[in-house]
Enzyme design. Structure first.
Site, PDB file in Angstrom:
ATOM      1  CB  CYS A  27      44.725  26.183  46.929  1.00 37.49           C
ATOM      2  SG  CYS A  27      45.047  25.290  48.319  1.00 37.49           S
ATOM      3  CB  CYS A  30      47.057  28.573  51.487  1.00 39.17           C
ATOM      4  SG  CYS A  30      48.184  27.185  50.386  1.00 39.17           S
ATOM      5  CG  ASP A 433      28.065  55.728  37.915  1.00 35.80           C
ATOM      6  OD1 ASP A 433      27.894  56.869  38.795  1.00 35.80           O
ATOM      7  OD2 ASP A 433      28.932  56.176  36.894  1.00 35.80           O
TER       8      ASP A 433
END
Length: 742
Positions: A27, A30, A433
């Site tokens: 998660c 961490c 683009d």
């Protein structure tokens, strides 16, 4: 406005930068713990990415890579130094890492399936009194035990790791909730009690295992952008050895080798043409819709396609030094450097979990201090844990995400994960683009302008028949238009090709020429009538390519070839503006063509003539100016920019590399889907936020009642179940989402 950028060299990672592969993260907490541990080292700046399970670390001379690995391991996680090469996905170490990740996903799938099979009868017999029989409680306990202990083991293990480091996350609360419900039920059953909460333990485990499984499967896709890029290159090459062709694996090429590229083959590596001429299709890498004519002395890029003509190329760059590898490295760095968006539930639980644990412990102590027996104190404490058990909290994100992404999949809108949803809320600029995104991405005949007295159909018949004998992409566009308008075309005799300049042949007894103006003038002494000269100037001002047709000593017509705008692009741009987004056209094509396309679809800001590495720089420039940038693209040349953008949207009709690097994929290739995808993602995010609010509203409101002993664990479990039903029902409303104008 229009901005033209000159190419810049791709910056290599310096010797004080390293990529770490990290295992064991579950998660955002961490991520924060590892970053804190690494950034405490002198001269270290670390950015940890949960999605790619990696960290990009820059460090000074006083720190070594082994010390960085040791710091991560000290935080309770596994770490190793990544191989670092852009082609690392093909190396044994990277293959082992992918195998390990596949094994973890397979383990989660196995736990999910077995837990779901065991949980179903537990829930059924616990909730439906008519199905209960003598001794059913013991059967339910037997079935629930492997679910609560083995099925939920990933959460228990993570909670234990967090405990050793003095931290609490969603895993802590999940583990507490499952164990509290299971142990209370087992203990109650052991002394002859009747109130069991086994269904709470198994349902919580199954739902959260499902969320963890889908999350892990999505993470595995993070490395696919690199692999898709590297797969574009040629696998073998015909090298000239003592005048003979010898086919070898492309990895064995060395700088200075001369190799042969036949028509239709990919160029094996970056090099310089030493023999032959042709047109090279560079659209995958540059986005330029018109093939580039090459001759001896021209530079060519690996992985581009030789359309016609035999080339002999001398290798100038190989392996990690090639342009393709540099683009792959840009994608890798952009993915690793993208800040991981903390999940909403994890942000809230970082505060909520410690409060719940403290409240449960305080409830137990207060009840004992007021003279209550241990059973009453334990009952109140467990009621606190169960009412706060994050079943609804755990369901808030995955259920809305699964329903929202499921509805998106039905509509051809593929959303990668919950972090994408938060990105859509902040976006204020959308970079488009040109080739293949706003335009069709292929050459087509736009207009036939004839000299005075000429019949357009007659001109197209002769020119189309002649061009049909050529392999050139521009010739193919003219021939295709002629066949579409006139049907079958006459045969061509005595066909001759002047590479890159024009073609000649006899059609219906006439010697017909088609090619560039300079070729007609220099080779055949032909001049343009005023009408065709004016048509040429007008066409070239809008970036079109002009081919002239001539016979019997006169130039008869100008045939304009261009990459045409998709019919839905203007409407799509208008919808994006309605969403509060500022559109920007970003292309490798020439400025004239870019301005013409932008004017046609309603875009004011244009950035033209950019190479792939420059596209990344332009995205960064916009971000540094304070804009939150979305990028829509379809080619390999867009992959790094898609990864760098705050939100990447890939056209599903584009390349695998672009799709793998993106956050959202528009399967249909219709630019209008970009607006629909952003609307769906924003609505899904709103649903998740509403789910989180109500998940906490039910539980937090009942926490004081549970602490005061006014809720027994059964009622607490019922309140928790009701909040879960509400969250699921609210998420299901996303199935009614409808796209605009389709």
């Amino acid at each position: 406005m229009t901005t033209t950028r000159s190419p810049e060299s791709v910056q290599e990672a310096g010797p004080s930068a390293v990529d770490l592969e990290i295992s064991g993260m579950t998660c955002a907490s961490c991520v924060a713990r590892i970053e804190r541990r690494l950034n405490k080292l002198p001269g270290v700046a670390a950015s940890v990415n949960l999605a790619t399970a990696s960290a990009r670390v820059t460090y000074g001379p006083q720190v070594t890579p082994s010390e960085l690995v040791a710091a991560v391991e000290a935080a309770g996680y596994g770490a190793s130094v990544a191989s670092g090469a852009a082609g690392a996905a093909a190396e044994a170490g990277a293959a082992d890492a992918r195998d390990a990740e596949s094994g973890r996903i397979a383990d989660l799938r196995r736990r999910l399936i077995i837990s779901a099979v065991l949980a179903l009868p537990v829930v059924a017999v616990s909730m439906i009194s008519a199905w209960q029989f003598s001794g059913w409680r013991w059967i339910a306990l037997v079935l629930a035990t492997p679910v609560a202990l083995w099925g939920a083991w990933p959460f228990h293990r993570a909670a234990a790791v967090n405990l050793r480091h003095g931290a609490a996350t969603m895993d802590t609360l999940v583990s507490l909730g499952v164990l509290a419900a299971y142990l209370w039920s087992a203990g109650t059953l052991g002394v002859g009690g009747k109130h069991l909460y086994l269904e709470v333990a198994v349902v919580l485990t199954v739902f959260l295992l499902a969320g963890r499984f889908f999350e892990a499967r999505a993470k595995r896709r993070a490395g696919e952008a690199i692999r898709a890029l590297m797969d574009l290159g040629a696998k073998d090459v015909a090298v000239l050895r003592d005048g003979a062709e010898v086919r070898i694996p492309v990895e064995q090429l060395v700088v200075g080798d001369a190799f042969v590229v036949r028509p239709g083959e990919k160029i094996a590596t970056d090099g310089e043409v030493v023999e032959g001429s042709s047109a090279v299709d560079e659209s995958l890498l540059t986005g330029e819709s018109v093939p580039v004519e090459v001759a001896p002395g021209s530079a060519v890029t690996g992985a581009t396609l030789n359309s016609h003509g035999r080339l002999v190329v001398r290798a100038t760059r190989i392996g990690a030094d090639t342009k393709l590898a540099q683009i792959a490295r840009l994608v890798e760095q952009a993915q690793t450097g993208k800040a991981a968006v903390q999940r909403l539930a994890d942000r809230i639980s970082s505060v909520f979990v410690p409060i719940v644990i403290a409240l449960a412990a305080g409830t137990f102590a207060v009840w004992l201090l007021t003279g209550a027996d241990a059973a009453a104190a334990l009952t109140a404490a467990i009621a606190v844990v169960i009412i706060a058990c994050p079943c609804a909290l755990g369901l808030a994100t995955p259920t809305a995400l699964m329903v929202g992404t499921g509805r998106g999949a039905q509509l051809g809108l593929l959303i990668r994960g919950p972090e994408v949803l938060e990105s859509t809320r902040r976006i204020d600029t959308i970079v488009l683009d040109k080739t293949g995104t706003v335009t069709e991405g292929r050459m087509s005949l736009a207009e036939v302008v004839t000299a005075d007295g000429e019949d357009p159909d007659a001109v197209l018949r002769l020119a189309g028949a002649l061009e049909d004998a050529s392999e050139h992409p521009i010739a193919a566009a003219i021939a295709a238009a002629a066949r579409d308008r006139l049907g079958s075309l006459p045969a061509v005799e005595d066909f001759a090709n002047a590479q890159g300049r024009g073609v000649t042949g006899r059609v219906d007894g006439l010697t017909v020429l088609a090619g560039r103006e300079s070729w007609l003038r220099d080779q055949w002494s032909l001049t343009l009538p005023d009408t065709l000269a004016a048509a040429r100037d007008a066409a070239e001002a809008t970036g079109r390519t002009v081919v002239f047709a001539a016979w019997e000593g006169r130039v008869r017509a100008a045939l304009d070839v261009a990459d045409t705008v998709k019919p839905t692009s203007a409407l799509a741009v208008a919808e994006l503006k309605q969403l509060g987004l500022t559109p920007v056209l970003l292309t490798g094509d020439n400025a004239a063509a870019a301005r013409a396309v932008a004017a046609e679809v309603g875009i004011a800001e244009v950035i033209a003539e950019v190479h792939p590495e420059d596209k990344v720089a332009e995205i960064k420039r916009l971000q540094q100016a304070g804009r939150a940038v979305a990028m829509v693209g379809d080619g390999v040349n867009d992959a790094a920019a898609l990864a760098q953008a705050d939100l990447g949207l890939a056209m599903g009709t584009g390349t695998d590399a672009a799709i793998a690097a993106s956050d959202l994929t528009l399967v249909s290739g219709d630019l209008r889907a970009a607006g629909d995808a952003i609307r769906l993602a924003r609505r899904t995010l709103r649903t998740i936020r509403a789910n989180l609010f109500w998940a906490f509203a039910y539980n937090v409101a009942a926490l004081p009642l549970a602490a005061l002993g006014m809720l027994n664990p059964m009622i607490a479990g019922g309140a928790m179940a009701f909040s879960s039903v509400f969250v699921v029902s609210n998420s299901l409303r996303l199935r009614r989402f409808q796209p605009l104008n389709r």
